[in-house]
Design a protein around this motif. Structure first.
Motif, PDB file in Angstrom:
ATOM      1  N   GLN A  50      47.219  51.188  73.373  1.00 25.49           N
ATOM      2  CA  GLN A  50      47.698  52.479  72.899  1.00 25.49           C
ATOM      3  C   GLN A  50      49.058  52.774  73.494  1.00 25.49           C
ATOM      4  OE1 GLN A  50      44.999  55.796  72.982  1.00 25.49           O
ATOM      5  NE2 GLN A  50      46.650  57.242  73.355  1.00 25.49           N
ATOM      6  N   VAL A  51      49.907  53.403  72.696  1.00 27.55           N
ATOM      7  CA  VAL A  51      51.206  53.857  73.167  1.00 27.55           C
ATOM      8  C   VAL A  51      51.336  55.337  72.821  1.00 27.55           C
ATOM      9  CG1 VAL A  51      52.407  53.082  71.080  1.00 27.55           C
ATOM     10  CG2 VAL A  51      53.697  53.414  73.160  1.00 27.55           C
ATOM     11  N   PRO A 101      47.357  52.033  79.645  1.00 27.06           N
ATOM     12  CA  PRO A 101      46.456  50.898  79.909  1.00 27.06           C
ATOM     13  C   PRO A 101      45.083  51.154  79.319  1.00 27.06           C
ATOM     14  CG  PRO A 101      46.845  52.154  81.913  1.00 27.06           C
ATOM     15  CD  PRO A 101      47.722  52.743  80.854  1.00 27.06           C
ATOM     16  N   GLY A 102      44.509  50.096  78.775  1.00 28.56           N
ATOM     17  CA  GLY A 102      43.175  50.192  78.186  1.00 28.56           C
ATOM     18  C   GLY A 102      42.108  50.114  79.252  1.00 28.56           C
ATOM     19  N   ALA A 106      49.991  56.009  68.998  1.00 30.60           N
ATOM     20  CA  ALA A 106      49.638  54.942  68.062  1.00 30.60           C
ATOM     21  C   ALA A 106      48.706  53.991  68.802  1.00 30.60           C
ATOM     22  CB  ALA A 106      50.880  54.215  67.573  1.00 30.60           C
ATOM     23  N   ARG A 107      47.640  53.594  68.123  1.00 28.38           N
ATOM     24  CA  ARG A 107      46.655  52.688  68.726  1.00 28.38           C
ATOM     25  C   ARG A 107      46.561  51.434  67.870  1.00 28.38           C
ATOM     26  NH1 ARG A 107      42.512  52.822  72.226  1.00 28.38           N
ATOM     27  NH2 ARG A 107      42.762  55.017  72.642  1.00 28.38           N
TER      28      ARG A 107
END
Length: 127
Positions: A2-3, A94-95, A19-20
Motif C-alpha cells: 500500500q502507498v 509496510p504490510g 492505492a493498494r
C-alpha cells in the motif's frame, strides 16, 4: 503493498488518498472526488518509463519501460506518474508480515513452531 498519498509539509501532512496493490490489481481510495479521480488516472494500466539503474542492463543508460500489472510497475507509478499528476507525496506503508522465523522462539520444538506459523497464516487481518 500500500502507498498513501499525503498533502502538506512537515507535521501538517495528512493522508488524502491511498492505492493498494494485490495480485496485479490496484484499488484506489480517497475521500475527495478530485483526488480519487487523479489517482485512478495515474494508476491506469499503461506502461510507465522510469530512469532507475536497477532495472537497466549493464552498460546501458536512459529510462526503462515497465509494463503494467506487476509490483515494480505499481512502485514506479506511485513514485513518478502519481506524484506528478496529483502533486501529492507518496509514502509506502509496510504490510503485515505473517509467519517467518522467530529467533526468540528457539525453545519451541519444530512441530510446535510449524503449528504456530500455520495457525497465524490462516488468520485474516481486518483493516
Amino acid at each position: 503493498m500500500q502507498v498513501d498519498f499525503l498533502r502538506g509539509e512537515g507535521e501538517g501532512r495528512t493522508v488524502v488518498g491511498s492505492a493498494r496493490y494485490d495480485s496485479g490489481e490496484v484499488t484506489v481510495t480517497a475521500e475527495e472526488d478530485e483526488v480519487r479521480t487523479r489517482l485512478i488516472r495515474a494508476f491506469r494500466r499503461t506502461p510507465v518509463a522510469i530512469d532507475d539503474a536497477s532495472y537497466r542492463s549493464l552498460g546501458t543508460t536512459g529510462a526503462v519501460v515497465l509494463q503494467p500489472g506487476d509490483l515494480e510497475w505499481f512502485r514506479a507509478v506511485a513514485l513518478t506518474r502519481a506524484m506528478a499528476e496529483t502533486n501529492l507525496t507518496a509514502r509506502f506503508v509496510p504490510g503485515i508480515e505473517r509467519g517467518g522465523y522467530d529467533p526468540a522462539a528457539g525453545y519451541r520444538t519444530f512441530e510446535e513452531q510449524i503449528e504456530r506459523l500455520d495457525s497465524r497464516a490462516g488468520a485474516t487481518v481486518e483493516g
